[in-house]
Design an enzyme around this catalytic site. Structure first.
Site, short mmCIF file in Angstrom:
data_model
loop_
_atom_site.label_atom_id
_atom_site.label_comp_id
_atom_site.label_asym_id
_atom_site.label_seq_id
_atom_site.Cartn_x
_atom_site.Cartn_y
_atom_site.Cartn_z
N ASP A 296 0.87 -1.17 0.00
CA ASP A 296 0.00 0.00 0.00
C ASP A 296 0.92 1.24 0.00
OD1 ASP A 296 -2.13 1.72 0.03
OD2 ASP A 296 -3.20 0.71 1.65
C1 NOJ Z 1 -3.97 3.97 0.27
C2 NOJ Z 1 -5.17 3.08 0.39
O1 NOJ Z 1 -5.08 2.35 1.60
C3 NOJ Z 1 -5.36 2.11 -0.76
O2 NOJ Z 1 -6.62 1.52 -0.62
C4 NOJ Z 1 -5.20 2.80 -2.08
O3 NOJ Z 1 -5.41 1.88 -3.12
C5 NOJ Z 1 -3.82 3.43 -2.14
N1 NOJ Z 1 -3.71 4.42 -1.09
C6 NOJ Z 1 -3.52 4.06 -3.47
O4 NOJ Z 1 -4.21 5.24 -3.63
#
Ligand code: NOJ
Length: 776
Positions: A296
């Site tokens: 993530d």
């Molecule tokens: C953080 C989030 O937790 C995730 O769900 C998302 O896909 C990513 N950022 C990318 O934006």
């Protein structure tokens, strides 16, 4: 050799290879051999830096999440130090960047372009929690199909969806992005979404340029943070993991999902991003996942704060655990080469990760045609089309959950409303365009979708006189409102006093026959980093609601929310409550369809609504304990209960009303003994006893009455959504096989155990008919 020419040559040969592949129609084995060979050839030409470069995923574009900023991306692309980019919007821009990679980097390896396409692209569907309340797998698949069509028309070939984190804690803001509390339903939805994005037939996925790669997230257990606070610690027994939380991720893997995103949280004391047991033993070795794993946002560098070590150590731990792609941290391109030189990382680990990224690009067809998703003609024809919008409207109306619909002054239920007279739409959510689509709609045409007031006015023009007043701000605290209306979703805070706003609302209400109170949360009050400890409708809005009720006019609470709220007071005092979540680009029309009876509501909750925050976590599939409360009682000393509130939810899992009523017969079982390789057919007759045609979701629950470990009091094991005309009956049958009765025992063996089972069928998890059978 001149660099440019070399790049072209390589692309040229890649092209021939893949054309050969499709025209010869190789079997699965020979095509994977071809892919393997192709990638081996390519990798034999790559330097260590270029291999590590494939493992790097910077963010770019106007749409950013998190805090990192990346400059010099273009330079890095030319140096072969970037594997893909995400959240860059616009096919023209994507084409330009792809061109950089293809024409300016030494080997011309195309980039993968990702985005958070969570519940639609420009045509927006309900937030995932709302979508799950349709219990309609075809509709959910269709929503993902349309999202994939639109995103791919705009250059995107990879989406960070589906999010399948089971959660039992509505304080956690990200419940809005998931499918609620049930693993079985979550698994079915995960599979529908993967099919929608990647293609229905698992053997032919990603062949067309309107199919995009899915990414199941957040692996794993992200929905169970301590205290419901985002990014907080998760700690759970393996028993609970395997029996209650991991199933939807595995279901997505079984459906062929191409990628997996690691979660921010720790699992068993090790951040998921560095957890080899999770990423390799479970995901790959037990479940057979063969795609790639991405972190993530800044998942690797965050391990410094987790206390795992410096960036070099964190990067090594991630790579060794089975992470292939580093989102934003730049830990891989920053430290991994040094770790190799110091003998801390084996080259084979880098090769493996690089191979997985290249395989994904190959499967997407990007080596055959790096511009497969860059057709500049497509956006105008395929994005936000009338057909897509019509589907979004229909699906949105299916996601709404009618929580209450009493008669007003002893008359028939308030809803549906007649299309006549004067309707006052009052509340801070009544006239806001930007809050309609809901959280995580990054590609939305903010400010273009009609507000509820505008939509109702338009669709009832000439029949209903629609009035509007704001009535109150979102919350009394201005700084809270700022935090809850970020990313362009302002509610344009009104500077008038609460009293002035109330008075205006009363003046408008006094001219109406019916009041539609548009209250609840703003769209950014749920979603990432939007947790709450108080789940009431905010203070000033509750005041407004009280004042509106005092007018003595019929009031319909049209509830906007991204999570279950505590509605005990509202349930006691408001005659009709329609929960509309955040319904997407067509929400206003869909709400009108339901309020005025063109659509009979059929949504059913996928997450329990508690009576108060202290009951949380409250979920239907809990254990019985050694001191359960006897049925019908709400307190008994030395039982598992509270002094100040009963154990029941306000609205249970699976609950939702219709404008009609459904009656269930007793369950008929064709056998009462289930053989090891046999089946039992359990049937009920469901009768539509009301005046309206309508859809009902018939739910099957099973309880394993005696086991070597304790088992939940009921678990969803099947559901069917059926349409039944007024006055008609339908026989609904479920096949019960031993396959439905497996669970992980104490040693985590996947087993069934002979003995007695309850089978329950009903229209929600609480009101069910029950029968019993024995597994031999
Ligand atoms: C953080 C989030 O937790 C995730 O769900 C998302 O896909 C990513 N950022 C990318 O934006």
């Amino acid at each position: 050799m001149n660099m440019k020419r070399k790049a072209k040559l390589i692309i040229g040969s890649l092209f021939t290879l893949s054309i050969g592949l499709s025209s010869c129609q190789h079997s699965a084995t020979s095509s994977s051999q071809t892919m393997d060979q192709f990638i081996s050839d390519l990798m034999s030409k790559m330097t260590v830096e270029e291999k590590i470069g494939q493992l790097n995923l910077p963010v770019t574009g106007e749409i950013t999440t998190g805090e990192a900023t990346n400059s010099d991306v273009a330079k890095k692309i030319e140096q072969g130090l970037v594997g893909g980019l995400f959240n860059l919007k616009g096919v023209d821009k994507i084409r330009e960047v792809q061109k950089l990679a293809v024409e300016k980097s030494r080997l011309g390896i195309p980039l993968i372009f990702g985005m958070d396409v969570i519940h639609g692209y420009e045509t927006i569907f309900p937030i995932p929690l709302g979508l799950s309340c349709t219990w309609n797998m075809e509709a959910i698949e269709q929503s993902a199909r349309i999202a994939a069509t639109e995103a791919s028309a705009d250059g995107i070939c990879w989406t960070f969806s589906p999010m399948v984190d089971v959660s039992r804690d509505p304080r956690w803001g990200r419940v809005s992005e998931g499918n609620g509390e049930d693993p079985f339903l979550g698994g079915a939805i995960a599979q529908a979404m993967v099919r929608g994005y990647q293609g229905k037939d698992i053997h032919k996925q990603l062949k067309n340029n309107n199919q995009i790669m899915a990414c199941v997230k957040h692996f794993a257990l992200y929905g169970a943070p301590d205290a419901g606070r985002d990014y907080n610690t998760v700690d759970m027994s393996r028993n609970r993991m395997f029996n209650e939380y991991l199933y939807p991720y595995q279901a997505a893997v079984d459906a062929g999902v191409g990628s997996v995103m690691a979660s921010f949280n720790e699992v068993d004391g090790v951040p998921a991003t560095a957890n080899k047991w999770l990423m390799t033993d479970v995901l790959r070795n037990q479940w057979g996942f063969n795609g790639f794993v991405v972190t993530d946002f800044t998942g690797i560098s965050e391990m410094i704060a987790h206390g795992i070590g410096d960036l070099q150590t964190a990067s090594k731990r991630a790579l060794d655990a089975g992470i292939d792609l580093d989102m934003v941290s730049e830990g891989f391109i920053g430290t991994v080469k040094q770790s190799v030189a110091e003998g801390k990382i084996e080259m084979s680990v880098i090769d493996q990760a690089c191979r997985r990224i290249l395989e994904a690009k190959y499967k997407l067809g990007l080596f055959a045609d790096p511009y497969k998703y860059c057709d500049l003609e497509r956006p105008a024809k395929e994005i936000f089309t009338q057909d897509h919008r019509a589907m979004a409207r229909q699906i949105a109306s299916e996601s709404f959950v009618l929580l209450k619909n009493d008669g007003f002054k002893g008359q028939t239920p308030i809803l549906p409303l007649d299309k006549k007279g004067t309707v006052a739409v009052i509340g801070p959510l009544a006239d806001t365009r930007s809050n309609m689509p809901g959280t995580w709609s990054v590609a939305a045409r903010l400010n273009e979708y009609p507000s509820l007031y505008e939509g109702l006015k338009e669709m009832t023009a000439g029949k209903v006189n629609v009035l509007y007043a704001k009535g109150s701000n979102l919350v009394s605290d201005e700084t809270y409102e700022e935090r809850a209306t970020m990313f362009g979703r302002s509610l344009n805070r009104d500077q008038r006093s609460d009293k002035e706003m109330l008075q205006e609302a009363l003046r408008v209400a006094s001219r109406s026959d019916v009041i539609i109170a548009a209250l609840g949360e703003s769209s950014e009050m749920s979603g990432e980093s939007s947790c709450r400890t108080n789940l009431d409708i905010p203070d000033v809005q509750k005041e407004l609601l009280k004042v509106l009720l005092q007018t003595g006019k019929p009031v319909v609470l049209t509830l906007f929310t991204g999570r279950p709220l505590t509605l005990t007071w509202e349930h006691a005092h408001v005659p009709a409550i329609l929960n509309v979540w955040f319904g997407g680009s067509e929400a206003a029309y869909a709400i009108g369809d339901v309020l005025f009876g063109d659509v009979n509501p059929s949504g059913k909750l996928t997450m329990t609504f508690p009576k108060n925050v202290g009951q949380i976590p409250l979920f239907y599939n809990h254990k019985n304990t050694g001191r359960p409360l006897p049925q019908g009682k709400w307190f008994e000393k030395f039982r598992s209960n509270y002094l100040d509130v009963d154990n029941d939810p306000l609205y249970p899992f699976g609950y939702g009303l219709s404008y009609t009523t459904f009656q269930y017969s007793d369950i008929h079982l064709d056998h009462s003994v289930l053989q090891k390789d046999g089946k039992i057919i359990a049937s009920v007759v469901v009768t539509n006893t009301g005046k309206y045609d309508g859809a009902e979701t018939v739910q099957l629950y099973i309880r394993d009455l005696v086991g070597s470990i304790t088992r939940p009091i009921k678990e969803l094991k099947g559901f069917k959504k059926v349409f039944i005309k007024a006055g008609e009956s339908q026989k609904i049958s479920f096949e019960i096989t031993p396959g439905l009765l497996y669970f992980y025992d104490f040693d985590l063996n996947y087993v069934t155990e002979p003995g007695r089972f309850d089978v329950m069928i009903g229209g929600n998890s609480k009101t069910v008919k029950t029968a019993q059978f024995t597994l031999e």
